[in-house]
Design a protein around this motif. Structure first.
Motif, short mmCIF file in Angstrom:
data_model
loop_
_atom_site.label_atom_id
_atom_site.label_comp_id
_atom_site.label_asym_id
_atom_site.label_seq_id
_atom_site.Cartn_x
_atom_site.Cartn_y
_atom_site.Cartn_z
N VAL B 242 0.89 -1.10 0.11
CA VAL B 242 0.03 0.00 0.05
C VAL B 242 0.90 1.10 0.19
N LEU B 243 0.41 2.11 -0.99
CA LEU B 243 1.24 3.48 -0.81
C LEU B 243 0.20 4.72 -0.42
N GLU B 244 0.35 5.15 0.80
CA GLU B 244 -0.56 6.07 1.32
C GLU B 244 -0.10 7.59 0.80
N PHE B 245 -1.02 8.20 -0.04
CA PHE B 245 -0.62 9.64 -0.64
C PHE B 245 -1.35 10.61 0.05
N ARG B 246 -0.66 11.63 0.59
CA ARG B 246 -1.56 12.66 1.14
C ARG B 246 -1.04 13.94 0.03
N PRO B 247 -2.05 14.15 -1.01
CA PRO B 247 -1.84 15.09 -1.99
C PRO B 247 -2.06 16.43 -1.40
N ARG B 248 -1.83 17.67 -2.08
CA ARG B 248 -2.57 19.08 -1.78
C ARG B 248 -4.10 18.63 -1.93
N PRO B 249 -5.00 19.33 -1.33
CA PRO B 249 -6.12 19.29 -1.70
C PRO B 249 -6.46 19.59 -3.16
N ASP B 250 -5.80 20.47 -3.72
CA ASP B 250 -6.17 21.06 -5.01
C ASP B 250 -5.63 19.96 -6.13
N SER B 251 -4.63 18.98 -5.72
CA SER B 251 -4.27 18.16 -6.52
C SER B 251 -4.97 16.64 -6.44
N ASP B 279 3.80 -3.82 -6.66
CA ASP B 279 5.04 -3.21 -6.97
C ASP B 279 4.99 -1.58 -6.47
N SER B 280 5.39 -1.53 -5.48
CA SER B 280 5.37 -0.08 -4.84
C SER B 280 6.31 0.67 -5.36
N ASP B 281 7.54 0.24 -5.60
CA ASP B 281 8.59 0.91 -6.28
C ASP B 281 8.13 1.81 -7.59
N GLU B 282 7.78 0.90 -8.54
CA GLU B 282 7.37 1.20 -9.80
C GLU B 282 6.20 2.30 -9.66
N LEU B 283 5.21 2.12 -8.91
CA LEU B 283 4.26 3.15 -8.98
C LEU B 283 4.69 4.42 -8.03
N GLU B 295 2.01 15.94 0.03
CA GLU B 295 2.58 16.49 1.10
C GLU B 295 3.12 15.44 1.81
N ASN B 296 2.54 14.49 1.87
CA ASN B 296 3.81 13.12 2.28
C ASN B 296 3.38 11.86 1.75
N THR B 297 3.98 10.86 1.71
CA THR B 297 3.67 9.67 1.30
C THR B 297 4.24 8.50 2.26
N LEU B 298 3.39 7.40 2.42
CA LEU B 298 3.78 6.41 3.41
C LEU B 298 3.69 4.97 2.71
N TYR B 299 4.67 4.01 2.84
CA TYR B 299 4.65 2.91 2.46
C TYR B 299 4.38 1.98 3.59
N ARG B 300 3.68 0.75 3.23
CA ARG B 300 3.41 0.03 4.42
C ARG B 300 2.85 -1.28 3.75
N PRO B 301 3.03 -2.59 4.47
CA PRO B 301 2.24 -3.80 3.74
C PRO B 301 0.78 -3.84 3.99
N ALA B 302 -0.10 -4.35 3.23
CA ALA B 302 -1.56 -4.26 3.43
C ALA B 302 -1.88 -4.83 4.59
N GLY B 303 -2.91 -4.43 5.28
CA GLY B 303 -3.52 -5.38 6.46
C GLY B 303 -4.94 -5.45 6.33
N LEU B 304 -5.56 -5.72 7.65
CA LEU B 304 -6.66 -5.97 7.63
C LEU B 304 -7.82 -4.66 7.58
N GLU B 305 -7.07 -3.60 7.86
CA GLU B 305 -8.04 -2.13 7.64
C GLU B 305 -8.22 -2.19 6.09
N ASP B 306 -7.14 -2.68 5.49
CA ASP B 306 -7.36 -2.40 3.88
C ASP B 306 -8.53 -3.25 3.30
N VAL B 307 -8.76 -4.59 3.95
CA VAL B 307 -9.82 -5.49 3.59
C VAL B 307 -11.09 -4.86 3.98
#
Lengths: 254, 318
Positions: B242-251, B279-283, B295-307
Motif C-alpha cells: 500500500v502507498l498512502e498519499f497525502r496530496p495537496r487538496p487542489d491536486s 510493486d510499490s517502487d514502480e508505482l 505533502e507526504n507519502t507512506l509505504y506499508r504492507p496491506a493489512g486487515l484495515e485495507d480489507v
C-alpha cells in the motif's frame, strides 16, 4: 413470568452481607439511633403534655410504632438509593447477570437482604426498648420475624419504584410523597381512627398502618383482630413481589 | 453429550454455533442474521466499527441479550433454553469495567466465585493462582478504585476465569488501554489460548485481530461481510503493498485519476489516497514523474484495515 431461584437469591444476599460486614458499625449507627430521638422528643417531651392514649403512657404508645417505621426506613433506603447505585452507577448487577445468577434472582436477593437489615436494626432497637421497660408482653418474641416480613414488604415497594425510574433524583418524590406521609399518618404518634373520614379509610390501604398495628399488639399482648393486619401485610408483600422482578429483569436483559 | 442444536451441522469440535442469528431492538435490527462457528481451542475474532453488531452478538452468547430469531448454541447448550447452564461454563470479560468497587481486589474474585456455587476452598485456591497469573498478587488487598486501567482489565480477565471456563468471551479487551498495558493483556490471552481455552473477542483494532485471532469475521451494519484467517483475508481481498498519499487538496483529483490507471485499486479515506499494488517502487516512480505535488507519502504492507476499506468503502475507525 420469571421466578427467582432461591440459590441465586442467596448468593446476592451473601454478597450484600460480605459488604455489610465491612461497614456495619458506621452503617448501623444512624439508623439505630434515630428512633431514640423520636422516643425522647415525642415520648418524653410531648408525652409530658399528653398524658395517656388509650390508657397507655404516651411513650409506651409510640415505642412499638417506631419499630415499624424503623424497619420501613431501613428497607426503603436499601431498595432505593443502595439498589440504584448497584444498578446504574457501580453496575454491580451487570456483572452478576453474566454468571449463573439471573436477573430475577438479584431482585429476590435484595428483598432478602433488606429484610435482614431491617431485622438487624429492629432487633437491636427492640432490645433497648425492652431494657427500658417499654415492652410488656412475651408475644414480643414474635417481633423479629415480623420485622423481617416488614423489611420484605417495604423492600418490594421501594424496588417497584426503583424499577420504574431513570434518575436518582426521583427518590425525593418517593420519600416526600409516600414514605413521610405514611410515617406521620399510620397511627404511630396518635390513633388514626379518631380522624374524620376519609383519613382512617385511606390509612387502611397503606402498609405501615398494618405494620404499626401488629407491632403494637405484639408488644402489649395481641387480640385476634391482629391476624387481619398480618394477613394484609402478607398479601400485599407476596402479591406485589414479582412485579419489580419482571420490570428489573427487562432493565438488565434486553 | 446433552442438548446440541436440533439441526446442528456442528462438528463435535465446535464450541459455539450460530445459525441465522438475529437481534432487534424495537425497529432497529442490530444483528441481521449471522452464521458462524467457533472451534474448540481457537481464538475467534469479531472485527468491525462501532455499531456493527459485535457487542450485541457477544451479549447473546452470555445471556444479556435474548436472540430475536435464529439459533445459538454455546458449549453444546441452546442459549434460549438453558442460559444458566451456558453461563456456568463460560467466562465473560465485559466492555465496561463492572468490578465490585466496594470490595478489595481479591474479594472481587471470592464473591464472584460464589455466584458459580463453587466451594470456598476451590475459590480461594483459584483466586490466588489467578491473581498470580494476571500479576496482581501484590495488589490483592488494594481497593479496586486504586488500580490503573490495565490492572482493572487484568482483574476482569482473572474474574472471568474463576469458574475454569471452556470458553471466554471478551468484548473489546484492550479498548482504552495504553500500548504497554495492551501488550500485557495480549500476552495473557495468548497464554490462555495455549492452555486450550477457547477465546471469542471483539475488537476494532486491526493489529489486535491480526495478532491474536486464528480466524475472524468482519462485521458491518449487523452482518458478517467476510470470514477467514487474517492472512488469507488480506491475500484474497487486497494487493500486498500500500502507498498512502497525502496530496495537496487542489491536486487530489489529478492524483486519483493517475492512480486509478496505474495501481490495482485505489481507496480514499478523508484526505488520504490509498493505492494498492504488487510493486510499490514502480508505482512511486510513476507518481514522481507526474510531478503532482504531495505533502507526504507512506509505504506499508496491506493489512486487515485495507480489507475492511475495500469491502465497505469506509475506514474502520472514523
Amino acid at each position: 413470568m420469571h421466578i427467582p431461584s432461591p440459590r441465586g437469591a442467596f448468593r446476592v444476599w451473601q454478597r450484600d452481607l460480605t459488604i455489610f460486614r465491612k461497614f456495619w458499625k458506621p452503617a448501623l449507627f444512624p439508623n439505630f439511633i434515630e428512633p431514640f430521638f423520636y422516643l425522647a422528643a415525642l415520648g418524653l417531651g410531648l408525652g409530658a403534655f399528653i398524658g395517656d392514649i388509650n390508657g397507655q403512657d404516651y411513650i409506651l404508645f409510640i415505642a412499638p410504632g417506631l419499630l415499624a417505621s424503623n424497619a420501613m426506613f431501613a428497607a426503603s433506603f436499601e431498595a432505593t438509593f443502595n439498589t440504584f447505585v448497584k444498578l446504574k452507577i457501580d453496575r454491580v448487577y451487570d456483572a452478576i447477570v453474566s454468571t449463573p445468577v439471573n436477573a430475577e434472582d438479584i431482585v429476590a436477593g435484595e428483598y432478602l437482604w433488606a429484610g435482614t437489615r431491617s431485622v438487624l436494626y429492629g432487633t437491636s432497637f427492640l432490645i433497648v426498648l425492652t431494657a427500658l421497660g417499654l415492652i410488656s408482653s412475651w408475644w414480643a418474641l414474635l417481633l423479629p420475624p415480623f420485622i423481617f416480613l416488614m423489611g420484605l414488604m417495604f423492600s418490594v415497594m421501594g424496588m417497584l419504584f426503583t424499577s420504574l425510574i431513570q434518575s436518582i433524583d426521583f427518590y425525593a418524590y418517593y420519600f416526600t410523597l409516600i414514605v413521610t406521609p405514611m410515617f406521620l399518618f399510620s397511627g404511630i404518634f396518635f390513633p388514626i381512627e379518631d380522624f374524620p373520614a376519609p383519613v382512617p379509610q385511606l390509612a387502611w390501604f397503606t402498609p405501615l398502618y398494618h405494620a404499626v398495628n401488629v407491632c403494637r399488639e405484639l408488644a402489649t399482648g395481641p387480640s385476634p383482630a391482629v391476624l387481619i393486619d398480618v394477613l394484609w401485610v402478607v398479601m400485599f408483600t407476596f402479591g406485589l413481589a414479582l412485579v419489580p422482578v419482571q420490570i428489573m429483569r427487562k432493565r438488565l436483559i434486553s | 453429550m446433552d442438548g446440541g442444536m436440533k439441526n446442528g451441522r456442528a462438528g463435535a469440535d465446535s464450541t459455539l454455533v450460530a445459525r441465522k442469528l438475529r437481534k432487534n431492538y424495537g425497529d432497529f435490527e442490530a444483528v441481521k442474521g449471522v452464521d458462524f462457528e467457533v472451534r474448540r481451542g481457537e481464538c475467534f475474532g469479531f472485527l468491525g466499527p462501532n455499531g456493527a453488531g459485535k457487542s450485541t452478538t457477544m451479549k447473546m452468547i452470555y445471556g444479556v441479550a435474548i436472540p430475536s430469531g435464529g439459533e445459538l448454541s454455546v458449549v453444546g447448550l441452546d442459549v434460549t433454553k438453558d442460559i444458566r447452564g451456558v453461563k456456568r461454563r463460560i467466562g465473560v470479560v465485559p466492555q465496561e469495567n463492572n468490578l465490585d468497587e466496594e470490595l478489595m481486589v481479591r474479594q472481587n474474585l471470592l464473591v464472584y466465585g460464589r455466584y458459580f456455587d463453587l466451594s470456598k476452598k476451590s475459590i480461594t485456591q483459584r483466586a490466588d493462582s489467578l491473581l498470580d497469573f494476571v500479576q496482581l498478587s501484590e495488589r490483592a488487598e488494594a481497593k479496586v478504585g486504586e488500580l490503573s486501567g490495565g490492572m482493572k482489565r487484568r482483574l476482569l480477565i482473572a474474574r472471568a476465569l474463576i469458574n475454569d471456563p471452556e470458553l471466554v468471551v471478551l468484548d473489546e479487551p484492550t479498548t482504552g488501554l495504553d500500548p504497554q498495558a495492551r501488550h500485557l493483556v495480549w500476552e495473557k490471552l495468548r497464554q490462555l489460548k495455549n492452555e486450550g481455552t477457547t477465546l471469542i473477542l471483539t475488537t476494532h483494532y486491526m493489529d489486535e485481530a491480526a495478532q491474536l485471532c486464528d480466524r475472524l469475521v468482519i462485521m458491518d451494519g449487523g452482518r458478517i461481510i467476510t470470514e477467514g484467517k487474517p492472512r488469507d483475508l488480506v491475500k484474497e481481498n487486497t494487493s500486498p503493498e500500500v502507498l498512502e498519499f497525502r496530496p495537496r487538496p487542489d491536486s487530489l483529483e489529478a492524483l486519483r485519476e493517475l492512480l486509478a490507471g496505474e495501481a490495482e485499486h485505489v481507496e480514499r479515506s478523508a484526505d488520504l489516497l490509498l493505492a494498492y499494488t504488487h510493486d510499490s517502487d514502480e508505482l512511486m516512480r510513476t507518481v514522481r514523474r507526474s510531478e503532482i505535488p504531495l505533502e507526504n507519502t507512506l509505504y506499508r504492507p496491506a493489512g486487515l484495515e485495507d480489507v475492511f476499506l475495500r469491502l465497505t468503502g469506509r475506514s474502520l475507525i472514523e
